[in-house]
Design an enzyme around this catalytic site. Structure first.
Site, PDB file in Angstrom:
ATOM      1  CG  ASP A  33      -8.643   1.701   3.334  1.00  0.00           C
ATOM      2  OD1 ASP A  33      -9.403   0.981   2.904  1.00  0.00           O
ATOM      3  OD2 ASP A  33      -7.231   1.469   3.406  1.00  0.00           O
ATOM      4  CE  LYS A  71      -4.221  -0.619   2.041  1.00  0.00           C
ATOM      5  NZ  LYS A  71      -5.482  -0.645   3.370  1.00  0.00           N
TER       6      LYS A  71
HETATM    7  P1  NAP Z   1      -0.364  -2.576   9.296  1.00  0.00           P
HETATM    8  O1  NAP Z   1       0.018  -1.440   8.477  1.00  0.00           O
HETATM    9  O2  NAP Z   1       0.473  -4.015   9.114  1.00  0.00           O
HETATM   10  O3  NAP Z   1      -0.488  -2.119  11.034  1.00  0.00           O
HETATM   11  C1  NAP Z   1      -0.583  -3.032  11.778  1.00  0.00           C
HETATM   12  C2  NAP Z   1      -0.794  -2.276  13.402  1.00  0.00           C
HETATM   13  O4  NAP Z   1      -1.299  -3.624  14.110  1.00  0.00           O
HETATM   14  C3  NAP Z   1       0.258  -1.724  13.837  1.00  0.00           C
HETATM   15  O5  NAP Z   1       0.016  -0.557  14.560  1.00  0.00           O
HETATM   16  C4  NAP Z   1       1.008  -2.864  14.778  1.00  0.00           C
HETATM   17  O6  NAP Z   1       1.937  -2.478  15.744  1.00  0.00           O
HETATM   18  C5  NAP Z   1      -0.471  -3.493  15.371  1.00  0.00           C
HETATM   19  N1  NAP Z   1      -0.135  -4.858  15.767  1.00  0.00           N
HETATM   20  C6  NAP Z   1       0.120  -5.913  15.031  1.00  0.00           C
HETATM   21  N2  NAP Z   1       0.270  -7.022  15.738  1.00  0.00           N
HETATM   22  C7  NAP Z   1      -0.018  -6.396  17.115  1.00  0.00           C
HETATM   23  C8  NAP Z   1       0.124  -7.248  18.334  1.00  0.00           C
HETATM   24  N3  NAP Z   1       0.130  -8.395  18.620  1.00  0.00           N
HETATM   25  N4  NAP Z   1      -0.261  -6.523  19.377  1.00  0.00           N
HETATM   26  C9  NAP Z   1      -0.362  -5.185  19.289  1.00  0.00           C
HETATM   27  N5  NAP Z   1      -0.588  -4.454  18.266  1.00  0.00           N
HETATM   28  C10 NAP Z   1      -0.217  -5.209  17.356  1.00  0.00           C
HETATM   29  O7  NAP Z   1      -1.784  -3.251   8.882  1.00  0.00           O
HETATM   30  P2  NAP Z   1      -3.048  -2.165   8.283  1.00  0.00           P
HETATM   31  O8  NAP Z   1      -3.288  -2.358   6.989  1.00  0.00           O
HETATM   32  O9  NAP Z   1      -2.938  -0.590   9.174  1.00  0.00           O
HETATM   33  O10 NAP Z   1      -4.148  -2.813   8.971  1.00  0.00           O
HETATM   34  C11 NAP Z   1      -4.853  -2.720  10.385  1.00  0.00           C
HETATM   35  C12 NAP Z   1      -6.205  -3.405  10.785  1.00  0.00           C
HETATM   36  O11 NAP Z   1      -7.035  -2.473   9.724  1.00  0.00           O
HETATM   37  C13 NAP Z   1      -6.221  -4.933  10.099  1.00  0.00           C
HETATM   38  O12 NAP Z   1      -6.932  -5.473  11.007  1.00  0.00           O
HETATM   39  C14 NAP Z   1      -7.249  -4.693   8.963  1.00  0.00           C
HETATM   40  O13 NAP Z   1      -8.104  -5.890   8.642  1.00  0.00           O
HETATM   41  C15 NAP Z   1      -7.914  -3.607   9.075  1.00  0.00           C
HETATM   42  N6  NAP Z   1      -8.267  -2.922   7.961  1.00  0.00           N
HETATM   43  C16 NAP Z   1      -9.794  -2.851   7.755  1.00  0.00           C
HETATM   44  C17 NAP Z   1     -10.262  -2.193   6.458  1.00  0.00           C
HETATM   45  C18 NAP Z   1     -11.904  -2.465   6.234  1.00  0.00           C
HETATM   46  O14 NAP Z   1     -12.006  -2.080   5.256  1.00  0.00           O
HETATM   47  N7  NAP Z   1     -12.517  -2.936   7.423  1.00  0.00           N
HETATM   48  C19 NAP Z   1      -9.465  -1.752   5.657  1.00  0.00           C
HETATM   49  C20 NAP Z   1      -8.059  -1.726   5.965  1.00  0.00           C
HETATM   50  C21 NAP Z   1      -7.489  -2.330   6.971  1.00  0.00           C
HETATM   51  P3  NAP Z   1       3.346  -2.317  15.448  1.00  0.00           P
HETATM   52  O15 NAP Z   1       3.545  -0.900  14.847  1.00  0.00           O
HETATM   53  O16 NAP Z   1       3.698  -2.107  17.083  1.00  0.00           O
HETATM   54  O17 NAP Z   1       3.808  -3.353  14.794  1.00  0.00           O
END
Ligand code: NAP
Length: 290
Positions: A109, A73
């Protein structure tokens, strides 16, 4: 003169790695079927170091448009011909339109987030908001909140506080918004921060299938009656985080509406048609809600 590239294949898709859990093929193929449009939407599992080659292939084949998900992304931006103002500010693209070989990136988004939160605008606009997470979803949330809901303060709480701090520096500069505060995800320190927030959002991947017993916060007494609690996770629809919040009287919102509306905006950019949102929303809910 004939254009060098064509974009009339009516092929759409999603690039990511891994990709098999995405709901986008289901949503877009169903929308095309319901509207009697001759489009097909395919998942493309692209190895991490093959993005540039995949984009050359998309242009050569004339693929009309595509979504982008993890891990591409942010990195895709440097390969695109242009990006929307929104995607440029957020620094992340989830939708690309191919017009005769010219790739333009968008972030839809923000539409999903706006449509999820807008019905509660009067309850939290101008008040304090907390976001747990500092990845791509959190970036789109910070942008949308500042742009449309003008919170008095945004708390970014993350496991790695340095990433939250980077977001704070970035958005303070890009959007001239000076009310971002950052915290490490330590339950005892953040309880008062969450207690004073009118809106709390989980933008981490914690609680997603298969780890459905997990929640970014498990401590009791973090949520309050009438707080609005939004989990961006959509699979499962009812996460442990939302169950805890509901147990303490909060109003809970899951990630399905965000999923459907980000898809609807992308569908419109590619086809010029409105996705039949209610039908798609019902179909996705049937799959995801118990
Ligand atoms: P990302 O860029 O990989 O970010 C992941 C985030 O989760 C980071 O802040 C990470 O913290 C944290 N994290 C991961 N494992 C963790 C753990 N065990 N304990 C605490 N924090 C943890 O992912 P993203 O694209 O932002 O996606 C995040 C969420 O948004 C996902 O669940 C995704 O399904 C959701 N989402 C939903 C939609 C929708 O349409 N509903 C669209 C986009 C995304 P660190 O920085 O410490 O690694």
């Amino acid at each position: 003169m004939q254009d060098k590239f064509h974009t009339n294949t009516n092929i759409l898709g999603i690039l990511g790695h891994p990709i098999k859990h995405s709901y986008s093929p289901f949503m877009h193929n169903l929308a095309a079927e319901l509207l009697n449009l001759d489009y097909i939407y395919l998942p493309f599992d692209v190895p991490q170091d093959s993005l540039k080659d995949a984009l050359k292939g998309i242009i050569a084949l004339g693929i009309t448009g595509f979504n982008v998900t993890l891990p591409f992304k942010e990195g895709i931006i440097s390969y695109l011909h242009s990006v929307s103002e929104e995607a440029a500010i957020i620094g992340s693209v989830n939708t690309v339109v191919n017009e005769l070989g010219k790739l333009t990136g968008y972030n839809t988004d923000t539409t999903g987030i706006y449509e999820t939160l807008a019905p509660y605008k009067d309850d939290f606009s101008g008040l304090e908001v907390s976001i747990i997470g500092a990845g791509g979803a959190a970036r789109a949330l910070v942008y949308t909140l500042i742009r449309h809901f003008k919170p008095s303060r945004i708390n970014i709480i993350n496991r790695t506080e340095q990433k939250a701090e980077s977001l704070k520096i970035y958005f303070t500069d890009k959007m001239k918004y000076e009310y971002i505060h950052t915290y490490e995800l330590f339950p005892h320190e953040i309880i008062p921060v969450l207690n004073s927030s009118k809106l709390i959002i989980n933008a981490t991947s914690v609680g997603m299938l298969p780890d459905t017993d997990d929640s970014p916060i498990n401590t009791p007494k973090i949520f309050m009656k009438n707080q609005i609690v939004f989990d961006t996770v959509y699979n499962p629809a009812d996460t442990r985080f939302l169950q805890l919040a509901r147990g303490e009287g909060a109003i809970t919102l899951n990630g399905i509406k965000m999923l459907v509306h980000q898809g609807a905006r992308a569908f419109e950019l590619w086809t010029g048609q409105q996705m039949p949102i209610e039908a798609i929303y019902d179909a996705v809910r049937k799959h995801l809600e118990p």
